[in-house]
Design an enzyme around this catalytic site. Structure first.
Site, PDB file in Angstrom:
ATOM      1  N   SER A 149       0.775  -1.202   0.052  1.00 42.81           N
ATOM      2  CA  SER A 149       0.071  -0.010   0.103  1.00 42.81           C
ATOM      3  C   SER A 149       0.836   1.220   0.118  1.00 42.81           C
ATOM      4  O   SER A 149       1.681   1.542  -0.902  1.00 42.81           O
ATOM      5  CB  SER A 149      -1.078  -0.015   1.214  1.00 42.81           C
ATOM      6  OG  SER A 149      -1.959   0.709   1.197  1.00 42.81           O
ATOM      7  N   ASP A 244      -9.920  -3.846  -5.521  1.00 45.37           N
ATOM      8  CA  ASP A 244      -9.170  -2.768  -4.884  1.00 45.37           C
ATOM      9  C   ASP A 244      -9.176  -1.543  -5.700  1.00 45.37           C
ATOM     10  O   ASP A 244      -9.014  -1.743  -6.906  1.00 45.37           O
ATOM     11  CB  ASP A 244      -7.891  -3.256  -4.556  1.00 45.37           C
ATOM     12  CG  ASP A 244      -6.865  -2.194  -3.901  1.00 45.37           C
ATOM     13  OD1 ASP A 244      -7.314  -0.988  -3.517  1.00 45.37           O
ATOM     14  OD2 ASP A 244      -5.766  -2.301  -3.363  1.00 45.37           O
ATOM     15  N   HIS A 274      -7.804  -5.130  -0.540  1.00 45.10           N
ATOM     16  CA  HIS A 274      -6.672  -4.253  -0.249  1.00 45.10           C
ATOM     17  C   HIS A 274      -6.397  -4.965   1.389  1.00 45.10           C
ATOM     18  O   HIS A 274      -7.375  -5.152   2.088  1.00 45.10           O
ATOM     19  CB  HIS A 274      -7.204  -3.004  -0.045  1.00 45.10           C
ATOM     20  CG  HIS A 274      -5.851  -2.074   0.316  1.00 45.10           C
ATOM     21  ND1 HIS A 274      -4.988  -1.580  -0.980  1.00 45.10           N
ATOM     22  CD2 HIS A 274      -5.361  -1.314   1.316  1.00 45.10           C
ATOM     23  CE1 HIS A 274      -3.894  -0.793  -0.471  1.00 45.10           C
ATOM     24  NE2 HIS A 274      -4.194  -0.701   0.932  1.00 45.10           N
TER      25      HIS A 274
END
Length: 311
Positions: A149, A244, A274
């Protein structure tokens, strides 16, 4: 068209989503920063799996940046944690880093970069670069950069700043559901705007927070996809979770590296969401992805390209 998440996402992943939502409600991004961090910390503690046998860790600084070092041998993984540049730290991905150390046998260093809003961009980027340089000077090459991320963003930005043509011994990078500055008004950002675990509104909130307001002009240290030169970058595995809003960023980044003559592979993890690294022990699809990650780390450290081609 709204994705058919009940069909795309399997039962094991839905169980993970429900467990996560119970600890970290979907509206958490609307709360104060202090409340978000407290909730996130409790969630991380609930998912923590402990250390595999033989793995130890020591907290210390590299380049003036707090880090956690999991001693190993032969090569070094520099890991940047996720959390939207707002939450997370050495604790949040502690067991993930410990398992990378156990699986690869390599040194692993988790970097505790400064968070927003107290420290707007480029603080986190500056910390990532400083820590990577100091780690490279002390621990064995090759270095593999990895992150999920926000951490995937930092890994890519660091490689673009200091890792071209194997500078600092950087031999590869693994970007796990990274946010790299793609077009938030197109593609997966719209298709998966209401995805479980991360929404487009969440992405916009974290971007605003990182800059304490308005974003600057295109800047590769903030948005690696905005760079004009993708040459000389290390071999790259960019992993997208199918469900995502950030999914397209991984594919766009790998395509940019290939267009510049580099080796890059992007992978879509079917039906995953995610944050799925925390599901690696309970969701078979997440376990397979984690195995893919550690296998790529091992291959890159050996100077191998573990795929049939660079696509």
């Amino acid at each position: 068209m709204t994705p058919d998440y009940p069909t795309l996402i399997d039962a094991a992943t839905w169980a993970f989503i429900r467990t996560t939502d119970a600890a970290y409600p979907p509206d958490t991004a609307t709360l104060s920063i202090a409340e978000q961090r407290a909730i996130y910390d409790r969630m991380c503690s609930a998912f923590h799996r402990g250390y595999p046998a033989g793995v130890t860790a020591t907290d210390r600084t590299f380049g003036g940046v707090p880090c956690r070092h999991y001693p190993g041998a032969k090569a070094t993984v520099v890991y940047f944690h996720g959390g939207g540049f707002v939450v997370g730290g050495l604790h949040s991905h502690d067991d993930i880093c410990a398992e990378i150390r156990a699986t690869t046998g390599f040194h692993v260093v988790s970097v505790d970069y400064r968070l927003c809003p107290e420290h707007p961009h480029p603080a986190a980027f500056d910390d990532a670069v400083a820590a990577t340089g100091a780690i490279a000077a002390e621990l064995p090459a090759p270095l593999i950069l990895a992150g999920d991320s926000a951490g995937g963003n930092l890994a890519a930005a660091t490689a673009q700043a200091v890792g071209r043509n194997q500078a600092l011994g950087i031999a590869g990078q693994i970007l796990i559901y990274p946010g790299l500055g793609g077009n938030r008004n197109a593609g997966s950002y719209l298709t998966h705007a209401q995805a479980p675990m991360l929404t487009r509104d969440d992405v916009l909130f974290y971007a605003r927070t990182r800059h304490a307001g308005a974003e600057p002009p295109p800047d590769p240290s903030f948005a690696p996809l905005s760079d004009s030169d993708f040459s000389g970058l290390p071999p790259t595995l960019a992993i997208a979770a199918e469900c995502d809003p950030l999914a397209d960023d991984a594919h766009a980044y790998a395509a940019a590296l290939r267009a510049a003559g580099g080796k890059a592979r992007s992978v879509t993890e079917t039906g995953l969401v995610h944050g799925y690294l925390r599901a690696r022990a309970t969701v078979p699809r997440a376990a397979a992805s984690f195995a893919r990650i550690t296998a790529a780390i091992t291959a890159f450290a050996a100077g191998d390209w573990p795929f049939e081609d660079a696509s």
